[in-house]
Design a protein around this motif. Structure first.
Motif, PDB file in Angstrom:
ATOM      1  N   LEU A 255      45.179  42.083  36.515  1.00 46.41           N
ATOM      2  CA  LEU A 255      46.459  41.994  37.215  1.00 46.41           C
ATOM      3  C   LEU A 255      46.599  43.090  38.272  1.00 46.41           C
ATOM      4  N   LEU A 256      46.132  44.289  37.957  1.00 43.09           N
ATOM      5  CA  LEU A 256      46.175  45.418  38.890  1.00 43.09           C
ATOM      6  C   LEU A 256      44.759  45.949  39.101  1.00 43.09           C
ATOM      7  N   PRO A 257      43.955  45.261  39.912  1.00 47.60           N
ATOM      8  CA  PRO A 257      42.555  45.663  40.085  1.00 47.60           C
ATOM      9  C   PRO A 257      42.417  46.982  40.831  1.00 47.60           C
ATOM     10  N   ASP A 258      41.326  47.666  40.545  1.00 45.71           N
ATOM     11  CA  ASP A 258      40.994  48.912  41.236  1.00 45.71           C
ATOM     12  C   ASP A 258      40.283  48.538  42.534  1.00 45.71           C
ATOM     13  N   VAL A 259      41.064  48.252  43.573  1.00 43.26           N
ATOM     14  CA  VAL A 259      40.542  47.758  44.843  1.00 43.26           C
ATOM     15  C   VAL A 259      39.636  48.791  45.503  1.00 43.26           C
ATOM     16  N   GLN A 260      39.984  50.057  45.439  1.00 42.08           N
ATOM     17  CA  GLN A 260      39.156  51.098  46.059  1.00 42.08           C
ATOM     18  C   GLN A 260      37.790  51.166  45.404  1.00 42.08           C
ATOM     19  N   SER A 261      37.741  51.098  44.090  1.00 38.86           N
ATOM     20  CA  SER A 261      36.466  51.136  43.382  1.00 38.86           C
ATOM     21  C   SER A 261      35.612  49.917  43.732  1.00 38.86           C
ATOM     22  N   MET A 262      36.238  48.741  43.839  1.00 30.70           N
ATOM     23  CA  MET A 262      35.493  47.546  44.234  1.00 30.70           C
ATOM     24  C   MET A 262      34.957  47.700  45.656  1.00 30.70           C
TER      25      MET A 262
END
Length: 162
Positions: free
Chosen positions: A85-92
């Motif tokens: 629901l709240l993905p770690d976009v920076q890490s991806m």
């Protein structure tokens, strides 16, 4: 005789690629597996080719460059998957874009003949079926399935094929 590198070789797809390289890679003598955990064979097959486990992150430029030295082909399977629901976009972004750029650069610097970039077609191309598609024959969707994961997987090479 050749050496190949499998990034993300400890994951589901990576385990199967390593197995197939063991079974059908007639000219392969060494399989290098680059992953953030040590390679552990989880599938049944005769292991007659050397498997070298390289523990590290594809964000580490020096490690990736060393892993690619003397390699004929790279199977790039490593990625950060987060469909929460709240993905770690920076890490991806760091893994899927910057890490992939590190792989591409290392392949160029080390004169790797083949780079095979693998992932789920649905995450790259959206919800429409893709048949006999290539990176140059399929247009990128405005919105990827799998949300930010699909977007970050395509971001590292989207501009190359516009």
């Amino acid at each position: 005789m050749h050496t190949v590198l499998v990034t993300g070789g400890c994951g589901f797809l990576g385990q199967h690629v390593v197995k197939h390289l063991q079974l059908y890679g007639e000219n392969i003598t060494e399989i290098r597996v680059l992953d953030f955990v040590p390679f552990e064979r989880k599938l049944e097959y005769d292991c007659n080719k050397t498997i070298t486990s390289i523990i590290g992150d594809i964000q580490d430029v020096e490690l990736v460059t060393r892993a690619c030295k003397g390699v004929a082909a790279v199977f790039h399977l490593a990625s950060k998957i987060d469909v929460s629901l709240l993905p770690d976009v920076q890490s991806m972004y760091d893994v899927n874009v910057k890490g992939t750029q590190n792989i591409i650069k290392a392949c160029q610097e080390q004169s790797v003949q083949y780079l095979i970039y693998c992932g789920t077609l649905g995450s790259f191309y959206g919800y429409d079926a893709v048949r006999n598609g290539t990176e140059t024959s399929v247009t990128f969707p405005k919105k990827c399935s799998h949300g930010h994961y699909g977007e970050k997987k395509t971001e590292s090479f989207r501009d190359r094929y516009k």
